[in-house]
Enzyme design. Structure first.
Site, short mmCIF file in Angstrom:
data_model
loop_
_atom_site.label_atom_id
_atom_site.label_comp_id
_atom_site.label_asym_id
_atom_site.label_seq_id
_atom_site.Cartn_x
_atom_site.Cartn_y
_atom_site.Cartn_z
N HIS A 40 0.83 -1.21 0.00
CA HIS A 40 0.00 0.00 0.00
C HIS A 40 0.86 1.26 0.00
O HIS A 40 1.61 1.51 0.94
CB HIS A 40 -0.88 -0.03 1.25
N GLU A 67 0.78 -0.46 -4.73
CA GLU A 67 -0.36 0.42 -4.95
C GLU A 67 0.11 1.86 -4.84
O GLU A 67 1.00 2.16 -4.06
CB GLU A 67 -1.45 0.11 -3.92
N ASP A 69 -1.20 6.33 -5.63
CA ASP A 69 -2.26 7.30 -5.86
C ASP A 69 -1.77 8.36 -6.83
O ASP A 69 -0.62 8.82 -6.73
CB ASP A 69 -2.64 7.99 -4.55
N HIS A 82 -0.95 10.81 -2.03
CA HIS A 82 -2.25 10.38 -1.54
C HIS A 82 -3.19 11.54 -1.23
O HIS A 82 -4.32 11.60 -1.70
CB HIS A 82 -2.10 9.50 -0.30
N GLU A 150 -4.41 4.03 -8.19
CA GLU A 150 -5.66 4.67 -7.80
C GLU A 150 -5.75 6.08 -8.35
O GLU A 150 -4.87 6.91 -8.09
CB GLU A 150 -5.82 4.71 -6.28
#
Length: 291
Positions: A40, A67, A69, A82, A150
């Site tokens: 993450h 992962e 952002d 993020h 994301e």
């Protein structure tokens, strides 16, 4: 409707009793499969989140999936961060003291490139930068890793879906090999996920959150994953998600977040989740046998 969807409808009709199974009533992983471990924001328990250092830390642990952002600067550059504000993970308040509330969208890429995105985490990471999306995917590729990307706050950045796909295409991430097994694009925004699918139907997508059972049939037309918080799922919900075929003709997958302890990791693995998103990928891997 596919037979699995019929089964899902049947499950839905059973009501809350089916979906609210006690935590002890979990599906054993009898088939030998273990969940995919997804780092993450990189291995963010051990290095500053969403930096290249966090990607490299995950790689050294042998973690294949990371992962991240993506958001957009004032001058249209995509950067990996993020929060919609730069305050928490950079020294923006010191470098630009008069620019409150320090939103990503109010700074140029060159200004953001000046910021220290590592010192807040620890002195050994002083000088780490907020990477551009290009820099990030280059590092993921160099490390032979895979990317769960994301699209963050898409309402703030009109057209970010098309722009993100353009960057990915320019960097070689939309070829058959990447689309087949190395890339998933997700968002909390259902509209954003739908847009990605409409623009590039070959790209695998995921919806963040815990949609109702009634919504799954519609969402399965343009997504491949349902990715909820671990605190919102049961074995019944996971089984219901799996009963639907997703946009590419395979059963919907479910990756849950953010799991950072062994007990929770074993619990969700017992539910039959496909992936576990975690700040501590080594802890989850050791607890579940995942990779």
């Amino acid at each position: 409707m596919h037979a699995r969807a019929v089964a899902a409808t049947t499950t839905a009709l059973l009501g809350a009793a089916t979906l609210l199974l006690p935590s002890s009533d979990v599906r054993a992983a009898e088939d030998g499969e273990r969940p995919t471990v997804i780092a993450h924001r990189g291995a963010s328990a051990y290095a500053p989140e969403n930096t290249l250092a966090a990607v490299d830390t995950a790689a050294r642990m042998g973690i294949r999936w990371v992962e991240n952002d993506v958001q957009r600067t004032k001058d249209g550059e995509l950067v990996v961060i993020h929060d919609d504000s730069l305050r928490r993970t950079t020294d923006v308040e010191e470098v630009f003291p008069g620019r409150s509330p320090w939103k990503v969208k109010d700074f140029t890429a060159a200004e953001i490139a000046r910021l220290d995105a590592g010192s807040w985490f620890g002195p050994s990471y002083a000088g780490a930068r907020v990477p551009t999306l290009e820099q990030y995917v280059h590092r993921v590729d160099r490390n032979r890793q895979k990317l769960l990307l994301e699209i963050k706050n898409p309402a703030l950045y009109p057209g970010i879906e098309q722009q993100t796909l353009k960057v990915l295409a320019n960097e070689g991430w939309l070829d058959r090999r990447h689309r087949a097994s190395r890339l998933i694009v997700q968002s909390f925004s259902v509209d954003s996920v739908r847009t990605v699918h409409e623009l590039k139907p070959g790209v695998k997508t995921g919806i963040l959150g815990t949609p109702s059972v009634a919504e799954l049939s519609a969402y399965a037309r343009f997504t491949d994953q349902i990715n909820p918080s671990h605190s919102t799922i049961t074995a019944g919900y996971v089984a219901t998600v799996h009963a639907f075929d997703g946009a590419h003709g395979k059963p919907l997958e479910l990756c849950t977040w953010t799991v950072n302890d062994a007990e929770t990791a074993r619990r969700v693995a017992g539910y039959g989740v496909d992936g576990v998103i975690t700040n501590k990928p080594d802890v989850v891997r050791d607890a579940t046998g995942g990779s």
